[in-house]
Design a protein around this motif. Structure first.
Motif, mmCIF file in Angstrom:
data_model
loop_
_atom_site.group_PDB
_atom_site.id
_atom_site.type_symbol
_atom_site.label_atom_id
_atom_site.label_comp_id
_atom_site.label_asym_id
_atom_site.label_seq_id
_atom_site.Cartn_x
_atom_site.Cartn_y
_atom_site.Cartn_z
ATOM 1 N N ASN A 141 -16.875 17.252 23.451
ATOM 2 C CA ASN A 141 -16.416 18.615 23.717
ATOM 3 C C ASN A 141 -17.529 19.601 23.407
ATOM 4 O O ASN A 141 -18.257 19.430 22.439
ATOM 5 C CB ASN A 141 -15.209 18.964 22.834
ATOM 6 N N GLY A 142 -17.651 20.621 24.239
ATOM 7 C CA GLY A 142 -18.669 21.635 23.984
ATOM 8 C C GLY A 142 -20.062 21.183 24.376
ATOM 9 O O GLY A 142 -21.049 21.835 24.027
ATOM 10 N N SER A 143 -20.157 20.093 25.125
ATOM 11 C CA SER A 143 -21.483 19.602 25.491
ATOM 12 C C SER A 143 -21.982 20.253 26.779
ATOM 13 O O SER A 143 -23.084 19.977 27.226
ATOM 14 C CB SER A 143 -21.444 18.089 25.663
ATOM 15 N N GLY A 144 -21.161 21.102 27.387
ATOM 16 C CA GLY A 144 -21.604 21.816 28.582
ATOM 17 C C GLY A 144 -21.218 21.150 29.892
ATOM 18 O O GLY A 144 -21.721 21.521 30.949
ATOM 19 N N LYS A 145 -20.301 20.184 29.835
ATOM 20 C CA LYS A 145 -19.903 19.484 31.064
ATOM 21 C C LYS A 145 -19.292 20.449 32.075
ATOM 22 O O LYS A 145 -19.687 20.481 33.238
ATOM 23 C CB LYS A 145 -18.855 18.387 30.743
ATOM 24 N N THR A 146 -18.319 21.227 31.581
ATOM 25 C CA THR A 146 -17.649 22.159 32.488
ATOM 26 C C THR A 146 -18.601 23.249 32.964
ATOM 27 O O THR A 146 -18.553 23.666 34.124
ATOM 28 C CB THR A 146 -16.409 22.760 31.800
ATOM 29 N N SER A 147 -19.497 23.699 32.085
ATOM 30 C CA SER A 147 -20.474 24.710 32.488
ATOM 31 C C SER A 147 -21.355 24.192 33.610
ATOM 32 O O SER A 147 -21.705 24.934 34.532
ATOM 33 C CB SER A 147 -21.357 25.107 31.302
ATOM 34 N N TYR A 173 -12.724 20.526 45.488
ATOM 35 C CA TYR A 173 -12.685 20.713 44.048
ATOM 36 C C TYR A 173 -11.310 20.363 43.496
ATOM 37 O O TYR A 173 -10.298 20.845 43.992
ATOM 38 C CB TYR A 173 -13.035 22.165 43.718
ATOM 39 N N VAL A 174 -11.284 19.505 42.509
ATOM 40 C CA VAL A 174 -10.016 19.134 41.869
ATOM 41 C C VAL A 174 -10.026 19.700 40.457
ATOM 42 O O VAL A 174 -10.691 19.177 39.577
ATOM 43 C CB VAL A 174 -9.834 17.604 41.817
ATOM 44 N N ASP A 177 -12.884 17.907 37.646
ATOM 45 C CA ASP A 177 -13.063 18.386 36.283
ATOM 46 C C ASP A 177 -11.995 17.771 35.378
ATOM 47 O O ASP A 177 -10.888 18.270 35.297
ATOM 48 C CB ASP A 177 -12.969 19.917 36.258
ATOM 49 N N GLU A 178 -12.343 16.698 34.729
ATOM 50 C CA GLU A 178 -11.402 15.983 33.848
ATOM 51 C C GLU A 178 -10.044 15.849 34.511
ATOM 52 O O GLU A 178 -9.018 16.216 33.953
ATOM 53 C CB GLU A 178 -11.285 16.694 32.505
ATOM 54 N N ALA A 179 -10.084 15.299 35.712
ATOM 55 C CA ALA A 179 -8.883 15.288 36.547
ATOM 56 C C ALA A 179 -7.791 14.379 36.007
ATOM 57 O O ALA A 179 -6.653 14.473 36.434
ATOM 58 C CB ALA A 179 -9.248 14.870 37.966
ATOM 59 N N THR A 180 -8.115 13.501 35.070
ATOM 60 C CA THR A 180 -7.073 12.589 34.585
ATOM 61 C C THR A 180 -6.569 12.982 33.211
ATOM 62 O O THR A 180 -5.851 12.234 32.571
ATOM 63 C CB THR A 180 -7.590 11.142 34.511
ATOM 64 N N ILE A 215 -16.283 14.829 35.832
ATOM 65 C CA ILE A 215 -16.363 14.905 34.390
ATOM 66 C C ILE A 215 -15.237 14.045 33.878
ATOM 67 O O ILE A 215 -14.115 14.133 34.383
ATOM 68 C CB ILE A 215 -16.132 16.352 33.919
ATOM 69 N N SER A 216 -15.518 13.203 32.905
ATOM 70 C CA SER A 216 -14.446 12.326 32.475
ATOM 71 C C SER A 216 -14.501 12.020 30.995
ATOM 72 O O SER A 216 -15.554 12.017 30.377
ATOM 73 C CB SER A 216 -14.492 11.024 33.270
#
Lengths: 248, 265
Positions: A38-44, A70-71, A144-147, A176-177
């Motif tokens: 978490n906070g590693s910048g994946k979503t960014s 985009y999901v 984006d962390e779809a699961t 991203i997972s």
């Protein structure tokens, strides 16, 4: 030419550097997964790719006319917004009811066409979002962390569907997972992110690097080590073994 | 036909209801009720300034409302605690506006008319402005309907579809400013948000798609305007509040019907 080309970008929020020295190329038909704490910048990183945030340094180049499916992780609408699955699907892709039905059938949820989006379960919701993203015939799918919020069988079957989609349409997938065990079996390349790219390569290579082990634990297979922290069910080893089998 | 003040009042109410419904849906969906209040309250400051400078109150109200809406949008993008900020801005502009009005000696001002509307005094010129503004708002919202919906559902999804959510939000801001300016005469600054959200919220329990909610909201708003006007005439009650009362009755009735039909809502 690459579908997506990220060259040495840096992203800042306020005074904090969220990402720096990140390079990433996505080629046609490959499945690339970004993992990281978490906070590693994946979503960014994902936001920089779609243009939702401007990198403070470097640049993101998309192939001309690139169609992105985009999901999102979730939709932030409240129950005050009435919308059926069909209407939602036809919002982003201007298409006919018939195409929606086919897309939902492929996703195994054809009975949901007339349902309200707010009435769907987590698994149904993700399948509808994926079906909607596929309606526009994207060149690349971004997940984006779809699961998140799906149980193990649920996310395993979700990833099997991604694999099928790639096989059928030839589109690239960038996701991203958190499901490390699935990542290891379903991706062509894994990028391990922690503010910068710690390590990248095929799943086998990444799993054996010291950086990856430092982030996710150092069992023979870091993925399973982390996985054990999360749930403690007797059958889960079998479960993941099955998943790997099917996905491979 | 326009010689009759009741006819003009009814047409004014219908015009505002038509513009308020589609915009009101977004106010409900995006949880902007307080934002709407701040914009509407700021209009009283605009009115005070236009009276002081002797310019059209539509222009003054429009300008200050837009300025307010734009300021709040900018500040919220910078991450201020929006709830407190709106509370501060809404009430301080209202208070400053009221104080400024009290300084205007020589002008006899019926403050109640601006706070609660004065629909029976709508002139032909007012009617033209109200319908012009309403048409503009409806045109803006219908033009950007799908992009606005996508932005409301998920901003990243909007970016990925090649849209700019900030531009879409600006459209809403603009529409809100115009609606506030044209609705002052009809329901007054204190009840504008009621005209925005109550008909739309009442329509919610009957609608399965966003479009139906906007259309049904418009119909409920129009009926409320006409019936409220009639009721105010019969019972000799203030018109703006009477219109809002009728809309509220619709809300209660439809919510009960909705919850009986569908236990979830």
């Amino acid at each position: 030419m690459n579908l997506i080309s990220v060259e040495d970008i840096a992203v800042r929020y306020g005074g904090n550097i969220v990402l720096q020295n990140v390079d990433l190329d996505i080629e046609q038909g490959e499945i690339v997964t970004v993992v990281g704490p978490n906070g590693s910048g994946k979503t960014s990183l994902l936001k920089a790719i779609i243009g939702a945030i401007e990198p403070t340094k470097g640049r993101v180049t998309l192939k001309r006319g690139l169609k992105i499916g985009y999901v999102p992780q979730r939709l932030n609408f409240n129950p005050a917004l009435p919308i059926t699955v069909e209407r939602f699907m036809r919002l982003t892709a201007k298409t006919e009811r018939h195409s929606c039905v086919i897309a939902l059938e492929k996703a195994g949820v054809s009975e949901l066409l007339k349902e309200q989006m707010s009435a769907l379960s987590g698994g149904q919701f993700q399948r509808v979002l994926l079906a909607a993203a596929l309606l526009g015939y994207p060149d690349v799918l971004l997940l984006d962390e779809a699961t998140q919020g799906l149980d193990q069988p649920g996310s395993a079957s979700f990833y099997r569907q991604i694999e099928t989609v790639r096989h059928d349409t030839g589109c690239a997938v960038l996701m991203i997972s958190h499901d490390l065990h699935v990542v290891m079996s379903a991706s062509d390349r894994v990028i391990c992110l922690n503010g910068h790219v710690c390590c990248a390569g095929t799943p086998a290579v990444v799993a054996s690097t010291p950086e990856y082990k430092a982030l996710f634990g150092d069992g023979t297979d870091g993925a399973l080590a982390l996985y054990r922290h999360e749930h403690d069910h007797d059958h889960h080893n079998n479960q993941s073994a099955n998943t790997n089998e099917v996905a491979l | 036909m326009l010689d009759d003040f009741m006819t003009r009042a009814a047409l004014a109410g219908i015009g505002v209801a038509l513009a308020a419904a589609p915009l009101g849906c977004f106010v409900v969906w995006r949880r902007m009720a307080y934002f709407g209040d701040a914009t509407a309250h700021a209009a009283i400051l605009g009115i005070a300034l236009s009276l002081a400078l002797d310019v059209s109150i539509f222009a003054g109200a429009l300008l200050v409302s837009l300025l307010m809406a734009w300021t709040v949008t900018r500040l919220s993008l910078r991450g201020y605690a929006i709830d407190t900020l709106l509370g501060v801005l809404a009430h301080s502009t209202l208070a400053v506006g009221l104080v400024v009005v009290s300084f205007l000696s020589g002008v006899r001002i019926d403050l109640m008319a601006y706070l609660f509307g004065d629909i029976l005094a709508v002139s032909r010129a007012d009617l033209a402005i109200i319908w012009g503004g309403a048409a503009l708002v409806i045109a803006l919202i219908s033009w950007r309907w799908v992009p606005l919906l996508i932005t409301t559902l998920n901003e990243e999804l909007a970016y990925a579809s090649g849209l700019n959510p900030n531009r879409e939000k600006l459209i809403l801001t603009l529409a809100l400013g115009i609606t506030v300016a044209v609705a002052i005469k009809v329901v007054g600054v204190l009840l504008i948000v009621a005209m925005l959200i109550i008909p739309s919220a009442a329509a919610r329990s009957l609608a399965r798609t966003p479009e139906v909610m906007a259309v049904v909201g418009g119909v409920i708003g129009m009926i409320s305007a006409v019936v409220g006007l009639r009721a105010a005439y019969i019972f000799d009650t203030p018109t703006g509040p009477s219109i809002v009362c009728i809309a509220s009755i619709f809300f209660v009735i439809f919510s009960i019907i909705g919850s009986v039909r569908n236990k979830r809502f």
